[in-house]
Design an enzyme around this catalytic site. Structure first.
Site, PDB file in Angstrom:
ATOM      1  N   GLU A  32      -3.753 -22.981  34.928  1.00 14.76           N
ATOM      2  CA  GLU A  32      -2.412 -23.255  34.436  1.00 14.76           C
ATOM      3  C   GLU A  32      -1.699 -24.216  35.391  1.00 14.76           C
ATOM      4  O   GLU A  32      -1.544 -23.942  36.574  1.00 14.76           O
ATOM      5  CB  GLU A  32      -1.665 -21.908  34.363  1.00 14.76           C
ATOM      6  N   ASP A  55      -1.186 -17.537  36.616  1.00 17.88           N
ATOM      7  CA  ASP A  55      -0.326 -16.777  37.520  1.00 17.88           C
ATOM      8  C   ASP A  55      -0.327 -15.301  37.146  1.00 17.88           C
ATOM      9  O   ASP A  55      -0.461 -14.947  35.976  1.00 17.88           O
ATOM     10  CB  ASP A  55       1.120 -17.274  37.422  1.00 17.88           C
ATOM     11  N   ASP A 113       1.967 -13.244  36.602  1.00 17.71           N
ATOM     12  CA  ASP A 113       3.297 -12.808  36.168  1.00 17.71           C
ATOM     13  C   ASP A 113       3.365 -12.869  34.639  1.00 17.71           C
ATOM     14  O   ASP A 113       2.374 -13.181  33.985  1.00 17.71           O
ATOM     15  CB  ASP A 113       4.398 -13.655  36.822  1.00 17.71           C
ATOM     16  N   ASP A 153       4.813 -14.945  32.579  1.00 18.42           N
ATOM     17  CA  ASP A 153       4.495 -16.267  32.030  1.00 18.42           C
ATOM     18  C   ASP A 153       2.998 -16.518  32.054  1.00 18.42           C
ATOM     19  O   ASP A 153       2.423 -17.018  31.098  1.00 18.42           O
ATOM     20  CB  ASP A 153       5.192 -17.362  32.847  1.00 18.42           C
TER      21      ASP A 153
END
Ligand code: 0RA
Length: 649
Positions: free
Chosen positions: A437, A515, A517, A519
């Site tokens: 990403e 990541d 998290d 998102d």
């Protein structure tokens, strides 16, 4: 109390019972041959194997209720109110029939060939296999006013079948504890996995009540976590459940149920506003995700009937495009379920039906039900034909876009995407590609990797949500084109516009690295949705992985350790003692190249999670929910399942 008339003496086993013993030994030596694998799938397969026998009793008209209990120690109890496994002397074997069913591989449960037995898991191997792979199993039979019991240790009877009481109950209860010697990866049952399969079985076999009880989780009111699955209308309700997150184009689900040429056929279908084709097929309650003759029969019946209707209606007069089979299935969700006495399973995963005769049965069933429906619902019929025409138009646009992808892939050498940092190794089996990403994390990964065998493809921001995009938009998308070219995968042949060609696959491991998290997990889900819808075989063949970057770095002086959960973080902090410094990684970008290599990319230390499809129907429903329009169910799912939810708060 009486004992069955049998000799139980280890010195006088008949030739057959020695063979039985060898069979059981073989199961323990080669468990994967019987249950697929010895991981979490195989573990759950044990439950399905026993439940299948109860379903058979129900299909034969002798059983209404089935209960599956996950006990506190992760052993499983299944109960049914069927006839009970026979306990009388089995003449040929010289022992109780119960013992034969439990210890003879391939006895399959039923002795007479004529009995209506159609279920039986993917491997259809019978309860004896479950017994062989359990450290302990207890079978209790309620039959003819009596209660009988036998226990087994790793498949070996601990004593002859004995009567332990009287009861007017009827049925069979089996409690088994999977053997830790066999199941070395995990012994823990997943409630959700069992629930999905039992729900599916309830829809596929209407009228049977199936309870699931999880004794590991007591609720505040003192009862246990659990659910009851029951379907009055079968596939019709299954479609509604499956398509609950999509917007239907028509008032009703179209359904057919009956017998055609001796083959019991059930079909249900509905059109929705999406562009995806969602066909799910079953043979004897087994999900045949490679399709086969029943599915091709469905397709043929659908195409012929709709084509005829459209032609007769005159709606196609001004159409400039030719309509193809695909066009009739855009936005279609359908379930086909057939029962076949002697199914021939083919294909890589043995989930493709080969029986020729089934094709005509299903095709006739579909023609009949659809012709009736179209005649009775002219408004819906018009909507369907319009949808088909739009699909034909979009397909022409998609064809062009797809040819572009194709051309790029063919030029392969030198034609690789500019953003791909390739590896030097040429053997795909040794190569990995990380889909990363963002460009900045991509840069770190490029520095941190072992360029000999690891390639990096950075993806910009949120990739396209393929769940909501029309097919040609998907093939026009820059990031998606890059994935196709980088992986060396092409799509579409003369006969099948959606067929994948994996023969030039350039990496055997495709690792999604995002990541840790919310998102990041959203982006990972978008990428997974793409693979699920457009490169499903890659998932099925075990090529797709998810990287697991750490959440924390705990430091004290020279000592440093990474943590992947809050629990782990606290444990490390405690072991270091005193005041420690804790760094929380919000994203891959906060790690330097060396840290990323150490924790997430180095095969020696990293953990890659293999992406598997346990239950294709459930996966379809979840993706349509996660990536569809409805927000509340998505939020609920993410809150329940996102492992990252708590660290972002
Ligand atoms: C052999 C023969 C019959 C039933 C069964 C086995 C049977 C097996 C299982 C496993 C779980 N529940 C079960 N219920 C029944 C036929 C019985 C008869 O003919 O009376």
């Amino acid at each position: 109390m009486s004992e069955p008339k049998e000799e139980f003496n280890k010195h006088n086993y008949s030739a057959d019972s020695i063979q039985a013993l060898e069979g059981m030994e073989h199961v323990r030596m080669r468990p994967s041959m019987y249950i697929g694998d010895i991981g979490t799938r195989g573990l759950h397969h044990l439950v399905y194997e026993v439940v299948d026998n109860s379903i058979d009793e129900a299909l034969a008209g002798h059983c209404n209720n089935i209960t599956v209990i996950i006990n506190e120690d992760n052993s499983i109890t299944t109960e049914d109110d069927g006839r009970g496994i026979p306990v009388d002397l089995h003449k040929k074997e010289g022992v109780s029939a119960l013992q034969v069913v439990m210890t003879k591989i391939g006895a399959g449960g039923k002795f007479d060939k004529d009995s209506y037995k159609v279920s039986g898991g993917l491997h259809g191997v019978g309860v004896s296999v479950v017994n062989a792979l359990s450290e302990h199993l207890r079978a209790t039979v309620y039959r003819d006013g009596k209660v009988w019991e036998q226990e087994y240790a790793r498949g070996k009877p601990m004593y002859p079948v004995k009567q332990i009481g009287e009861s007017d109950k009827r049925g069979t209860t089996v409690t088994f504890k999977p053997d830790p010697i066999i199941f070395t990866q995990t012994l823990e049952y997943s409630y959700d996995t069992l629930a999905s399969r039992l729900r599916e079985l309830a829809y596929l076999n209407k009228g049977i009540t199936i309870h699931l009880i999880d004794k590991r989780h007591k609720k505040e009111d003192g009862t246990f976590e659990g659910e009851t699955f029951y379907s009055e209308e079968g596939l019709k309700e299954f479609i509604k459940f499956l398509d609950g997150n999509r917007e239907p184009l028509m008032k009703d689900v179209i359904a057919f149920e009956g017998e055609k040429n001796g083959v019991p056929v059930e079909v249900a279908m509905v059109y929705n506003t999406s562009y995806a084709e969602n066909l799910h097929s079953y043979v004897n309650n087994i999900n045949t995700h490679e399709g086969g003759t029943h599915l091709s029969g469905f397709r043929r019946g659908l195409t012929m009937t709709l084509k005829k209707y459209a032609d007769d209606s005159g709606m196609l007069k001004n159409l400039k495009f030719e309509i193809q089979g695909d066009d009739f299935r855009e936005g279609l969700t359908a379930i086909i379920s057939v029962k076949v006495q002697e199914p021939q399973f083919e294909g890589q995963t043995k989930t493709k039906l080969g029986n020729r005769e089934v094709s005509a049965s299903v095709s006739q069933a579909v023609s009949e039900m659809l012709t009736d429906y179209l005649e009775e619902h002219p408004d819906d019929a018009k909507i369907i034909v319009q949808k088909v025409m739009l699909a034909a138009q979009a397909r022409h646009a998609a064809q062009k876009a797809r040819e572009m992808v194709q051309r790029k892939t063919v030029m392969s050498i030198g034609g690789l995407p500019g953003k791909l940092s390739d590896c030097s190794e040429q053997d795909p089996a040794k190569c990995e590609v990380f889909l990363v990403e963002g460009d900045s994390a991509g840069g770190t990964a490029k520095q941190g990797r072992d360029r000999a065998f690891q390639a990096i493809l950075p993806l910009r921001g949120k990739i396209l949500n393929v769940e909501k995009a029309m097919v040609h938009k998907v093939f026009e998308n820059e990031e998606i084109k890059n994935i196709f070219t980088a992986l060396g995968v092409t799509i579409g042949t003369e006969e099948d516009s959606k067929a994948l060609n994996l023969s030039k696959l350039r990496y055997h491991k495709v690792v999604i690295m995002c990541d840790a998290d919310i998102d990041g997990s959203h982006i990972a889900t978008l990428i997974l949705t793409f693979f699920f819808r457009y490169m499903r075989e890659l998932v099925e063949n075990g090529h797709i992985y998810i990287a697991t970057p750490p959440l924390y770095l705990v430091k004290k002086g020279q000592k440093k350790e990474y943590a992947w959960s809050d629990k782990e973080r606290d444990a490390i902090a405690e072991s270091f003692g005193g005041s420690v410094s804790i760094q929380r990684y919000k994203g891959l970008g906060e790690m330097n190249a060396e840290q990323l290599w150490d924790t997430t990319m180095n095969p020696e230390f990293r953990t890659l999670r293999l992406v598997q499809i346990d239950n294709g129907v459930e996966a379809d429903r979840v993706f349509s929910m996660l990536m569809g329009d409805e927000v509340p169910p998505r939020r609920e799912f993410i809150e329940k399942n996102a492992i990252y939810a708590n660290i972002d708060a």
